[in-house]
Design an enzyme around this catalytic site. Sequence first.
Site, PDB file in Angstrom:
ATOM      1  N   THR A   7       1.062  -1.140  -0.018  1.00 29.08           N
ATOM      2  CA  THR A   7      -0.056   0.048  -0.243  1.00 29.08           C
ATOM      3  C   THR A   7       0.821   1.232   0.047  1.00 29.08           C
ATOM      4  O   THR A   7       0.425   2.214  -0.540  1.00 29.08           O
ATOM      5  CB  THR A   7      -1.029   0.244   1.137  1.00 29.08           C
ATOM      6  OG1 THR A   7      -1.692  -1.084   1.181  1.00 29.08           O
ATOM      7  CG2 THR A   7      -1.776   1.253   1.358  1.00 29.08           C
ATOM      8  N   SER A  15       1.328  -7.455  -0.723  1.00 28.57           N
ATOM      9  CA  SER A  15       2.137  -8.278   0.175  1.00 28.57           C
ATOM     10  C   SER A  15       1.608  -9.794   0.312  1.00 28.57           C
ATOM     11  O   SER A  15       2.310 -10.638   0.885  1.00 28.57           O
ATOM     12  CB  SER A  15       2.130  -7.906   1.611  1.00 28.57           C
ATOM     13  OG  SER A  15       0.730  -7.768   2.375  1.00 28.57           O
ATOM     14  N   THR A  23       1.272  -4.072   4.444  1.00 31.81           N
ATOM     15  CA  THR A  23       0.946  -4.600   5.770  1.00 31.81           C
ATOM     16  C   THR A  23       0.271  -5.781   6.016  1.00 31.81           C
ATOM     17  O   THR A  23       0.150  -6.301   6.954  1.00 31.81           O
ATOM     18  CB  THR A  23       0.207  -3.226   6.574  1.00 31.81           C
ATOM     19  OG1 THR A  23      -1.314  -3.258   5.642  1.00 31.81           O
ATOM     20  CG2 THR A  23       1.128  -1.898   6.428  1.00 31.81           C
ATOM     21  N   ASP A  24      -0.491  -6.161   5.025  1.00 38.57           N
ATOM     22  CA  ASP A  24      -1.214  -7.653   5.557  1.00 38.57           C
ATOM     23  C   ASP A  24      -0.483  -8.688   5.633  1.00 38.57           C
ATOM     24  O   ASP A  24      -0.955  -9.587   6.515  1.00 38.57           O
ATOM     25  CB  ASP A  24      -2.027  -7.798   3.969  1.00 38.57           C
ATOM     26  CG  ASP A  24      -3.168  -6.923   3.752  1.00 38.57           C
ATOM     27  OD1 ASP A  24      -3.651  -6.391   4.668  1.00 38.57           O
ATOM     28  OD2 ASP A  24      -3.840  -6.937   2.712  1.00 38.57           O
TER      29      ASP A  24
END
Length: 253
Positions: A48, A95, A129-130
Amino acid sequence: MKAHTLLTLPLTRLLWSLCAVTLISGWSFALESPEDLPTVLALATGGTIAGVQNDPNDPARYKAGSLSAEEILASVPGLSKHARMEVEQFSNVPSTEITPEDWVRLSNLITARLAQRDDIAGVVVTHGTDRMEETAFFLHLTVNSKKPVIMVGAQRPATHRSADGPANLLSAVRTAVSPDARDRGVMLVMDERILSARAVRKDYPRIGGFGEGQIGVIGHDGPEFLYRPTRPHGVTRVRWTLFAYSMSIGESV
C-alpha cells in the site's frame, strides 16, 4: 571626527556580524554535509505504501505496488537530512503475493549487503501491511547482522489525501541510523511506534492497527527505546525447502 566615528562604528559592527553569520552558516553546512551522513539501503517490495488510487475520490480502491522505489523516496524530501539513501527494487506486489521463497531471497540479500558494505548503517524494507508481520518474523530469525533492519508500510495509499506512508518512512530511516537501534533484531516502525518483529501483530487495517511488541517510540529527537528484546535473533539457518504456506486468517503455518 566624532561624526566619522559614529558612522564607522555601526558599519564595523555590521561587517563583523555578517562575517560571524557566514562562518556559523558554513560550519553548520559542513556538519550536515551529505558525505557525513550515514547510508541507509531501502529495499522496496510493493504494498500500500506504493499504492495508487484508481479513483481520487475513492480511497478504498487502489492498486498496491504501483510506485517505484525511487518515487516513494522522492515523496519524502526530509530523508536527505538524516541519511544518504540507496534503493533497490526487490519486487513491487501486494504483500499477499510475497512467498516463502521471497522471504529466503530477501533475507539472503539483506545479510549479504550488510556484510559486504561497512558503510551501510541499516536497511529499511518497504512492505505491504497484510503480511508484514510474517515477513518481519522470518527476517528476525534469519538475518545475520547486528545492524538495524526496519520494516515499514502504510495503511493508506500514496495518493490518499492524508497518506501515512511518508511519515512512516521518515521515522523508519531515523530509526535505522540510530546507534541505539543496533542488535535489536528486525523492527517495524509504524505510527511513530517501534515494534519488535518477534511479537508484532496486525489487529486491524487502519492507522494504529499494529499491536503487541512495542519496544520504543519516535520522539522529537529521534527513536527512544523502552527495552531490548532478550530472545536471540538472526541465528536460524534455513536448511529446508518451504513448500506450503497458509494465507488464510486464523490458520497456523
